[in-house]
Write an enzyme that holds these catalytic residues in place. Structure first.
Site, PDB file in Angstrom:
ATOM      1  N   ASP A 163       7.300  -3.779  -4.189  1.00  0.00           N
ATOM      2  CA  ASP A 163       6.352  -4.850  -3.854  1.00  0.00           C
ATOM      3  C   ASP A 163       7.026  -6.191  -4.108  1.00  0.00           C
ATOM      4  O   ASP A 163       8.080  -6.258  -4.746  1.00  0.00           O
ATOM      5  CB  ASP A 163       5.073  -4.722  -4.709  1.00  0.00           C
ATOM      6  CG  ASP A 163       3.839  -5.306  -4.018  1.00  0.00           C
ATOM      7  OD1 ASP A 163       3.783  -6.538  -3.861  1.00  0.00           O
ATOM      8  OD2 ASP A 163       2.945  -4.534  -3.629  1.00  0.00           O
TER       9      ASP A 163
ATOM     10  N   VAL B 281       9.395  -6.500   2.322  1.00  0.00           N
ATOM     11  CA  VAL B 281       9.694  -5.589   3.439  1.00  0.00           C
ATOM     12  C   VAL B 281      10.159  -6.311   4.699  1.00  0.00           C
ATOM     13  O   VAL B 281      10.725  -5.690   5.603  1.00  0.00           O
ATOM     14  CB  VAL B 281       8.478  -4.695   3.798  1.00  0.00           C
ATOM     15  CG1 VAL B 281       8.125  -3.768   2.649  1.00  0.00           C
ATOM     16  CG2 VAL B 281       7.274  -5.525   4.246  1.00  0.00           C
TER      17      VAL B 281
ATOM     18  N   ASN C  48       3.656   0.973   3.645  1.00  0.00           N
ATOM     19  CA  ASN C  48       2.261   0.612   3.410  1.00  0.00           C
ATOM     20  C   ASN C  48       2.023  -0.896   3.346  1.00  0.00           C
ATOM     21  O   ASN C  48       0.924  -1.362   3.655  1.00  0.00           O
ATOM     22  CB  ASN C  48       1.810   1.278   2.090  1.00  0.00           C
ATOM     23  CG  ASN C  48       0.531   0.697   1.559  1.00  0.00           C
ATOM     24  OD1 ASN C  48      -0.553   1.032   2.031  1.00  0.00           O
ATOM     25  ND2 ASN C  48       0.619  -0.209   0.591  1.00  0.00           N
TER      26      ASN C  48
ATOM     27  N   TYR D 168      -2.573  -9.076  13.851  1.00  0.00           N
ATOM     28  CA  TYR D 168      -2.730  -7.837  13.069  1.00  0.00           C
ATOM     29  C   TYR D 168      -2.829  -6.635  14.007  1.00  0.00           C
ATOM     30  O   TYR D 168      -2.153  -5.620  13.818  1.00  0.00           O
ATOM     31  CB  TYR D 168      -3.978  -7.956  12.193  1.00  0.00           C
ATOM     32  CG  TYR D 168      -4.185  -6.817  11.224  1.00  0.00           C
ATOM     33  CD1 TYR D 168      -3.462  -6.749  10.038  1.00  0.00           C
ATOM     34  CD2 TYR D 168      -5.111  -5.811  11.490  1.00  0.00           C
ATOM     35  CE1 TYR D 168      -3.662  -5.706   9.134  1.00  0.00           C
ATOM     36  CE2 TYR D 168      -5.320  -4.771  10.590  1.00  0.00           C
ATOM     37  CZ  TYR D 168      -4.587  -4.723   9.420  1.00  0.00           C
ATOM     38  OH  TYR D 168      -4.791  -3.688   8.535  1.00  0.00           O
TER      39      TYR D 168
ATOM     40  N   LYS E  88      -0.283  -3.456  14.383  1.00  0.00           N
ATOM     41  CA  LYS E  88      -0.707  -2.095  14.066  1.00  0.00           C
ATOM     42  C   LYS E  88      -0.591  -1.155  15.270  1.00  0.00           C
ATOM     43  O   LYS E  88      -0.338   0.046  15.102  1.00  0.00           O
ATOM     44  CB  LYS E  88      -2.128  -2.105  13.499  1.00  0.00           C
ATOM     45  CG  LYS E  88      -2.243  -2.833  12.148  1.00  0.00           C
ATOM     46  CD  LYS E  88      -1.376  -2.196  11.074  1.00  0.00           C
ATOM     47  CE  LYS E  88      -1.592  -2.795   9.696  1.00  0.00           C
ATOM     48  NZ  LYS E  88      -0.771  -2.162   8.644  1.00  0.00           N
TER      49      LYS E  88
ATOM     50  N   THR F 279     -10.268  -2.888  -0.909  1.00  0.00           N
ATOM     51  CA  THR F 279      -9.090  -3.361  -1.653  1.00  0.00           C
ATOM     52  C   THR F 279      -9.149  -4.898  -1.676  1.00  0.00           C
ATOM     53  O   THR F 279     -10.094  -5.494  -1.166  1.00  0.00           O
ATOM     54  CB  THR F 279      -7.775  -2.941  -0.959  1.00  0.00           C
ATOM     55  OG1 THR F 279      -7.668  -3.665   0.286  1.00  0.00           O
ATOM     56  CG2 THR F 279      -7.707  -1.457  -0.686  1.00  0.00           C
TER      57      THR F 279
HETATM   58  P1  NAD Z   1      -3.689  -5.012  -0.424  1.00  0.00           P
HETATM   59  O1  NAD Z   1      -3.670  -6.446  -0.036  1.00  0.00           O
HETATM   60  O2  NAD Z   1      -4.628  -4.560  -1.493  1.00  0.00           O
HETATM   61  O3  NAD Z   1      -2.229  -4.525  -0.823  1.00  0.00           O
HETATM   62  C1  NAD Z   1      -1.118  -4.864  -0.040  1.00  0.00           C
HETATM   63  C2  NAD Z   1       0.112  -4.890  -0.916  1.00  0.00           C
HETATM   64  O4  NAD Z   1       1.221  -5.253  -0.078  1.00  0.00           O
HETATM   65  C3  NAD Z   1       0.029  -5.941  -2.030  1.00  0.00           C
HETATM   66  O5  NAD Z   1       0.401  -5.367  -3.276  1.00  0.00           O
HETATM   67  C4  NAD Z   1       1.032  -7.007  -1.598  1.00  0.00           C
HETATM   68  O6  NAD Z   1       1.653  -7.668  -2.671  1.00  0.00           O
HETATM   69  C5  NAD Z   1       2.013  -6.188  -0.783  1.00  0.00           C
HETATM   70  N1  NAD Z   1       2.794  -6.982   0.151  1.00  0.00           N
HETATM   71  C6  NAD Z   1       2.359  -7.980   0.973  1.00  0.00           C
HETATM   72  N2  NAD Z   1       3.382  -8.492   1.649  1.00  0.00           N
HETATM   73  C7  NAD Z   1       4.494  -7.811   1.273  1.00  0.00           C
HETATM   74  C8  NAD Z   1       5.861  -7.884   1.626  1.00  0.00           C
HETATM   75  N3  NAD Z   1       6.315  -8.789   2.505  1.00  0.00           N
HETATM   76  N4  NAD Z   1       6.721  -7.016   1.057  1.00  0.00           N
HETATM   77  C9  NAD Z   1       6.269  -6.113   0.146  1.00  0.00           C
HETATM   78  N5  NAD Z   1       5.000  -6.020  -0.252  1.00  0.00           N
HETATM   79  C10 NAD Z   1       4.121  -6.863   0.316  1.00  0.00           C
HETATM   80  O7  NAD Z   1      -3.982  -4.242   0.942  1.00  0.00           O
HETATM   81  P2  NAD Z   1      -4.380  -2.717   1.233  1.00  0.00           P
HETATM   82  O8  NAD Z   1      -5.760  -2.711   1.737  1.00  0.00           O
HETATM   83  O9  NAD Z   1      -3.993  -1.833   0.134  1.00  0.00           O
HETATM   84  O10 NAD Z   1      -3.439  -2.470   2.509  1.00  0.00           O
HETATM   85  C11 NAD Z   1      -2.397  -1.512   2.520  1.00  0.00           C
HETATM   86  C12 NAD Z   1      -2.084  -1.173   3.965  1.00  0.00           C
HETATM   87  O11 NAD Z   1      -3.246  -0.576   4.560  1.00  0.00           O
HETATM   88  C13 NAD Z   1      -1.755  -2.392   4.839  1.00  0.00           C
HETATM   89  O12 NAD Z   1      -0.717  -2.050   5.727  1.00  0.00           O
HETATM   90  C14 NAD Z   1      -3.038  -2.632   5.600  1.00  0.00           C
HETATM   91  O13 NAD Z   1      -2.810  -3.283   6.828  1.00  0.00           O
HETATM   92  C15 NAD Z   1      -3.544  -1.235   5.777  1.00  0.00           C
HETATM   93  N6  NAD Z   1      -4.978  -1.148   6.028  1.00  0.00           N
HETATM   94  C16 NAD Z   1      -5.884  -1.652   5.139  1.00  0.00           C
HETATM   95  C17 NAD Z   1      -7.233  -1.532   5.419  1.00  0.00           C
HETATM   96  C18 NAD Z   1      -8.320  -2.060   4.494  1.00  0.00           C
HETATM   97  O14 NAD Z   1      -9.479  -2.122   4.909  1.00  0.00           O
HETATM   98  N7  NAD Z   1      -8.009  -2.405   3.255  1.00  0.00           N
HETATM   99  C19 NAD Z   1      -7.658  -0.915   6.612  1.00  0.00           C
HETATM  100  C20 NAD Z   1      -6.695  -0.423   7.486  1.00  0.00           C
HETATM  101  C21 NAD Z   1      -5.351  -0.543   7.173  1.00  0.00           C
END
Ligand code: NAD
Length: 253
Positions: free
Chosen positions: A37, A59, A85, A150, A154, A185
């Site tokens: 992270d 990333v 992720n 976004y 995706k 989250t």
């Molecule tokens: P979150 O914001 O709680 O966690 C995301 C994490 O990614 C954080 O710890 C952040 O520090 C890290 N991050 C951000 N930019 C980064 C980078 N450049 N390099 C490394 N780390 C980085 O979000 P989440 O809900 O846990 O999302 C995780 C994945 O699930 C994402 O890809 C998101 O698009 C996807 N997603 C989330 C949801 C939702 O409703 N929460 C729905 C569909 C998909």
């Protein structure tokens, strides 16, 4: 012996949210976990708690990936599981989306996933196999207003997953995409400027009647990382409480 015994799993964006939930479940299933992270303090704390390894990784940076994979290889061995992720969300109408905002989302969500797959593939092939799990979204399957960048990122993840799956099928490397619905989250509050968000109303629109929890996505990720999913590649795995089963003219009764 856990379901992920023998797995060396690099999970990006694992300092919080779904990544952290996956790291916890992976550790419970005896994987050697690498928490990656940009948030060092939270990432290190989780890694210490789980007996995992933390690596600082943005990333979106090509050099960062090479360094991270080299570090994992030194500490454990080349990763045989990668969970791409890390991701960010940005709300704006099309006409109000700046090029900088668009490119930032694409660079992290889409380019980050590409760089991640590319960084681990040689090691996985050399080791005889592996599993790559790319976290897309229901916005990789259906469109949502205010989410141009976004949604584009995706959909791209869903597509590149299938190309990689086909190229690597003969090499023992499986590649699948995961499509969560609305999961509780920090992502949504962060995208809305840090304000608290009551998800009760949104949850009522979900056929299962509620938003999802990060642990419910983590269960799916464990399956895809494990050999239990040995015949799954190039596929889309949805965890959305039934949202994408409906079309926009339907009502949930
Ligand atoms: P979150 O914001 O709680 O966690 C995301 C994490 O990614 C954080 O710890 C952040 O520090 C890290 N991050 C951000 N930019 C980064 C980078 N450049 N390099 C490394 N780390 C980085 O979000 P989440 O809900 O846990 O999302 C995780 C994945 O699930 C994402 O890809 C998101 O698009 C996807 N997603 C989330 C949801 C939702 O409703 N929460 C729905 C569909 C998909």
């Amino acid at each position: 012996m856990g379901r992920l015994s023998g797995k060396i799993a690099l999970i990006t964006g694992a300092a919080g949210g779904q990544g952290a939930a996956a790291a916890r479940r992976f550790a419970e299933e005896d994987a050697r976990v690498v928490v990656a992270d940009v948030r060092d303090d939270e990432g290190k704390a989780l890694a210490d708690e789980l007996g995992a390894h933390f690596v600082h990784l943005d990333v979106s940076e090509e050099d960062g990936w090479a360094a991270a994979v080299a570090e994992v290889t030194e500490v454990y061995a080349p990763p045989n599981v990668l969970v791409n992720n890390a991701g960010i969300l940005h709300f704006a109408r099309l006409q109000d989306t700046t090029l900088a905002d668009y490119q930032r989302v694409i660079q992290i969500n889409q380019v980050g996933t590409f760089l991640g797959m590319r960084a681990v593939v040689r090691g996985m092939v050399k080791a005889g196999g592996g599993s790559i799990i790319n976290v897309s979204s229901i916005e990789g399957l259906r469109a949502a207003p205010l989410l141009s960048a976004y949604t584009a990122s995706k959909f791209a993840i869903r597509g590149m997953t299938k190309v990689a799956a086909l190229e690597l099928a003969g090499k023992g490397v499986r590649v699948n995409s995961v499509h969560p619905g609305m999961i509780e989250t920090g992502m949504l509050p962060n995208a809305l400027g840090g304000q608290a968000v009551d998800l009760t109303f949104a949850g009522k629109k979900v056929p299962l009647g509620r938003v999802g929890q990060p642990e419910e996505v983590a269960q799916l990720t464990v399956f895809l990382a494990s050999d239990e999913s040995s015949y799954c590649t190039g596929a889309e795995f949805v965890a959305d409480g039934g949202v994408t089963a409906a079309h926009s003219l339907s009502s949930f009764g």
